[in-house]
Motif scaffolding. Structure first.
Motif, mmCIF file in Angstrom:
data_model
loop_
_atom_site.group_PDB
_atom_site.id
_atom_site.type_symbol
_atom_site.label_atom_id
_atom_site.label_comp_id
_atom_site.label_asym_id
_atom_site.label_seq_id
_atom_site.Cartn_x
_atom_site.Cartn_y
_atom_site.Cartn_z
ATOM 1 N N GLU A 151 0.850 -1.190 0.000
ATOM 2 C CA GLU A 151 0.000 0.000 0.000
ATOM 3 C C GLU A 151 0.879 1.230 0.000
ATOM 4 O OE1 GLU A 151 -4.313 1.079 1.953
ATOM 5 O OE2 GLU A 151 -3.077 -0.469 2.868
ATOM 6 N N PHE A 152 0.350 2.321 -0.559
ATOM 7 C CA PHE A 152 1.048 3.592 -0.567
ATOM 8 C C PHE A 152 0.146 4.631 0.071
ATOM 9 C CE2 PHE A 152 2.299 7.626 -2.665
ATOM 10 C CZ PHE A 152 3.571 7.711 -2.136
ATOM 11 N N PHE A 153 0.529 5.070 1.265
ATOM 12 C CA PHE A 153 -0.254 6.076 1.978
ATOM 13 C C PHE A 153 0.244 7.462 1.589
ATOM 14 C CE2 PHE A 153 -0.261 2.409 4.981
ATOM 15 C CZ PHE A 153 -1.600 2.102 4.850
ATOM 16 N N ASN A 154 -0.702 8.399 1.475
ATOM 17 C CA ASN A 154 -0.365 9.776 1.145
ATOM 18 C C ASN A 154 -1.538 10.661 1.554
ATOM 19 O OD1 ASN A 154 -2.239 10.034 -1.256
ATOM 20 N ND2 ASN A 154 -0.959 8.317 -1.934
ATOM 21 N N GLU A 155 -1.470 11.946 1.218
ATOM 22 C CA GLU A 155 -2.519 12.858 1.666
ATOM 23 C C GLU A 155 -3.895 12.487 1.092
ATOM 24 O OE1 GLU A 155 -1.924 16.909 0.321
ATOM 25 O OE2 GLU A 155 -0.746 16.154 -1.350
ATOM 26 N N HIS A 156 -3.941 11.789 -0.032
ATOM 27 C CA HIS A 156 -5.213 11.386 -0.625
ATOM 28 C C HIS A 156 -5.653 9.990 -0.186
ATOM 29 C CE1 HIS A 156 -4.926 14.908 -3.122
ATOM 30 N NE2 HIS A 156 -3.715 14.526 -3.500
ATOM 31 N N HIS A 157 -4.741 9.273 0.406
ATOM 32 C CA HIS A 157 -5.016 7.911 0.894
ATOM 33 C C HIS A 157 -4.243 7.702 2.198
ATOM 34 C CE1 HIS A 157 -5.928 3.650 0.851
ATOM 35 N NE2 HIS A 157 -4.647 3.359 0.920
ATOM 36 N N PRO A 158 -4.699 8.350 3.290
ATOM 37 C CA PRO A 158 -3.966 8.245 4.556
ATOM 38 C C PRO A 158 -4.232 6.922 5.280
ATOM 39 C CG PRO A 158 -5.883 9.666 4.825
ATOM 40 C CD PRO A 158 -5.833 9.268 3.372
ATOM 41 N N ASP A 159 -3.280 6.543 6.099
ATOM 42 C CA ASP A 159 -3.453 5.393 6.987
ATOM 43 C C ASP A 159 -4.097 5.917 8.259
ATOM 44 O OD1 ASP A 159 -3.313 3.246 8.695
ATOM 45 O OD2 ASP A 159 -1.143 2.965 8.533
ATOM 46 N N HIS A 160 -5.328 5.554 8.490
ATOM 47 C CA HIS A 160 -6.053 6.068 9.651
ATOM 48 C C HIS A 160 -5.583 5.441 10.963
ATOM 49 C CE1 HIS A 160 -8.602 8.467 7.130
ATOM 50 N NE2 HIS A 160 -8.842 7.403 6.372
ATOM 51 N N ASN A 161 -4.778 4.387 10.879
ATOM 52 C CA ASN A 161 -4.215 3.772 12.083
ATOM 53 C C ASN A 161 -2.872 4.382 12.474
ATOM 54 O OD1 ASN A 161 -6.327 1.841 12.358
ATOM 55 N ND2 ASN A 161 -5.392 0.707 10.671
ATOM 56 N N MET A 162 -2.316 5.212 11.608
ATOM 57 C CA MET A 162 -1.018 5.832 11.861
ATOM 58 C C MET A 162 -1.191 6.932 12.911
ATOM 59 S SD MET A 162 2.199 5.724 10.754
ATOM 60 C CE MET A 162 2.056 4.904 9.194
ATOM 61 N N PRO A 163 -0.302 6.968 13.896
ATOM 62 C CA PRO A 163 -0.395 8.058 14.883
ATOM 63 C C PRO A 163 -0.367 9.416 14.180
ATOM 64 C CG PRO A 163 1.203 6.425 15.574
ATOM 65 C CD PRO A 163 0.803 6.074 14.160
ATOM 66 N N GLU A 164 -1.112 10.366 14.744
ATOM 67 C CA GLU A 164 -1.301 11.660 14.081
ATOM 68 C C GLU A 164 -0.010 12.441 13.868
ATOM 69 O OE1 GLU A 164 -2.583 14.532 17.724
ATOM 70 O OE2 GLU A 164 -4.018 12.996 17.116
ATOM 71 N N GLN A 168 1.994 12.103 6.599
ATOM 72 C CA GLN A 168 1.804 11.181 5.476
ATOM 73 C C GLN A 168 1.671 11.898 4.148
ATOM 74 O OE1 GLN A 168 -1.003 7.906 6.183
ATOM 75 N NE2 GLN A 168 -1.222 8.697 8.245
ATOM 76 N N LYS A 169 1.699 13.243 4.140
ATOM 77 C CA LYS A 169 1.435 13.958 2.887
ATOM 78 C C LYS A 169 2.468 13.656 1.810
ATOM 79 C CE LYS A 169 3.775 18.236 3.900
ATOM 80 N NZ LYS A 169 3.770 19.623 4.040
ATOM 81 N N ASP A 170 3.707 13.374 2.173
ATOM 82 C CA ASP A 170 4.742 13.082 1.186
ATOM 83 C C ASP A 170 4.725 11.637 0.718
ATOM 84 O OD1 ASP A 170 5.725 15.660 1.110
ATOM 85 O OD2 ASP A 170 7.118 15.292 2.752
ATOM 86 N N GLY A 171 4.062 10.780 1.432
ATOM 87 C CA GLY A 171 3.932 9.391 1.013
ATOM 88 C C GLY A 171 4.732 8.425 1.862
ATOM 89 N N LEU A 172 4.123 7.290 2.094
ATOM 90 C CA LEU A 172 4.689 6.266 2.958
ATOM 91 C C LEU A 172 4.304 4.912 2.377
ATOM 92 C CD1 LEU A 172 6.043 6.483 5.836
ATOM 93 C CD2 LEU A 172 3.771 6.129 6.769
ATOM 94 N N PHE A 173 5.295 4.051 2.128
ATOM 95 C CA PHE A 173 5.010 2.704 1.667
ATOM 96 C C PHE A 173 4.760 1.794 2.859
ATOM 97 C CE2 PHE A 173 7.339 3.990 -2.166
ATOM 98 C CZ PHE A 173 6.501 3.503 -3.141
ATOM 99 N N LYS A 174 3.739 0.954 2.744
ATOM 100 C CA LYS A 174 3.505 -0.105 3.712
ATOM 101 C C LYS A 174 4.022 -1.392 3.084
ATOM 102 C CE LYS A 174 -0.052 -2.637 6.229
ATOM 103 N NZ LYS A 174 -1.497 -2.743 6.479
ATOM 104 N N PHE A 175 4.849 -2.111 3.827
ATOM 105 C CA PHE A 175 5.405 -3.369 3.377
ATOM 106 C C PHE A 175 4.863 -4.499 4.226
ATOM 107 C CE2 PHE A 175 8.831 -0.358 2.277
ATOM 108 C CZ PHE A 175 8.893 -0.591 0.922
ATOM 109 N N GLU A 176 4.792 -5.666 3.612
ATOM 110 C CA GLU A 176 4.325 -6.858 4.311
ATOM 111 C C GLU A 176 5.204 -8.035 3.893
ATOM 112 O OE1 GLU A 176 0.405 -8.925 3.258
ATOM 113 O OE2 GLU A 176 -0.132 -7.546 4.894
ATOM 114 N N LYS A 177 5.449 -8.887 4.850
ATOM 115 C CA LYS A 177 6.163 -10.143 4.557
ATOM 116 C C LYS A 177 5.349 -11.267 5.165
ATOM 117 C CE LYS A 177 10.519 -12.568 4.775
ATOM 118 N NZ LYS A 177 11.937 -12.517 5.148
ATOM 119 N N ARG A 178 4.861 -12.140 4.295
ATOM 120 C CA ARG A 178 4.087 -13.306 4.742
ATOM 121 C C ARG A 178 5.021 -14.501 4.807
ATOM 122 N NH1 ARG A 178 -1.327 -12.812 4.857
ATOM 123 N NH2 ARG A 178 -2.112 -10.832 4.065
ATOM 124 N N LEU A 179 5.131 -15.061 6.002
ATOM 125 C CA LEU A 179 6.018 -16.207 6.197
ATOM 126 C C LEU A 179 5.282 -17.520 6.101
ATOM 127 C CD1 LEU A 179 8.103 -14.719 9.094
ATOM 128 C CD2 LEU A 179 8.790 -14.990 6.719
#
Length: 184
Positions: A151-164, A168-179
């Motif tokens: 997922e790519f969080f940004n000002e148009h698609h914020p992560d509502h679970n992220m502490p305030e 996030q306006k510049d963008g943040l990648f969410k990574f996942e690793k499934r083991l």
């Protein structure tokens, strides 16, 4: 040099920071994050005025439910990095992982991550986030540790679970690793 890299990779151990080491642990983590930010933003004026990892964020991660902090200690007893994770059942989150300024690019980050995974075989899915601009982190998580951008969080698609306090306006990648695959 290649032999030295192999030596570095295999000779770290993870230990819980003692109360007397927590301040030095925090300061080295902050220095590493700041160094990475400033290396990317060499010409930006805000690099001198903005702290990438404020004390509040560090302690909030450290005090989260299921949080565990680890110092990466070299064979000669020097702290070379560390991490803060949370482990809750089969879900894990990598809040912060750092390699001390001056010893990067020697496989230490990968060693830290491999040790964390080995210490938590119960975790089926690991998650972490990193800013869009930090290409070095993106490469590390995807190509060295096996994460996938989900997922790519940004000002148009914020992560509502992220502490305030996390911008996030510049963008943040969410990574996942499934083991482990669910239901198998």
């Amino acid at each position: 040099m290649h032999d030295n890299m192999k030596k570095e990779k295999g000779n770290i151990r993870l230990v819980r920071p003692s109360d007397e080491h927590i301040i030095a642990f925090k300061e080295e983590m902050q220095e590493a994050f700041q160094h990475g930010f400033e290396a990317h933003n060499k010409d930006a004026e805000e690099t001198n005025h903005w702290q990438v990892l404020p004390d509040k964020d560090f302690y909030q991660s450290l005090e989260a439910e299921g949080a565990e902090a680890y110092e990466a200690v070299s064979e000669d007893g020097q702290r070379v990095g560390g991490a803060i994770i949370t482990a809750n059942g089969t879900m894990g989150e990598l809040a912060f992982l750092y390699v001390k300024v001056g010893v990067q690019s020697k496989g230490i980050g990968q060693s830290i991550w491999r040790e964390i995974e080995a210490m938590h075989p119960e975790i089926e899915v690991w998650e972490t986030c990193t800013p869009y601009f930090d290409r070095r982190n993106i490469h590390f998580y995807i190509n060295r540790c096996g994460f996938h951008a989900v997922e790519f969080f940004n000002e148009h698609h914020p992560d509502h679970n992220m502490p305030e306090q996390f911008d996030q306006k510049d963008g943040l990648f969410k990574f996942e690793k499934r083991l482990k695959q669910y239901g198998r």
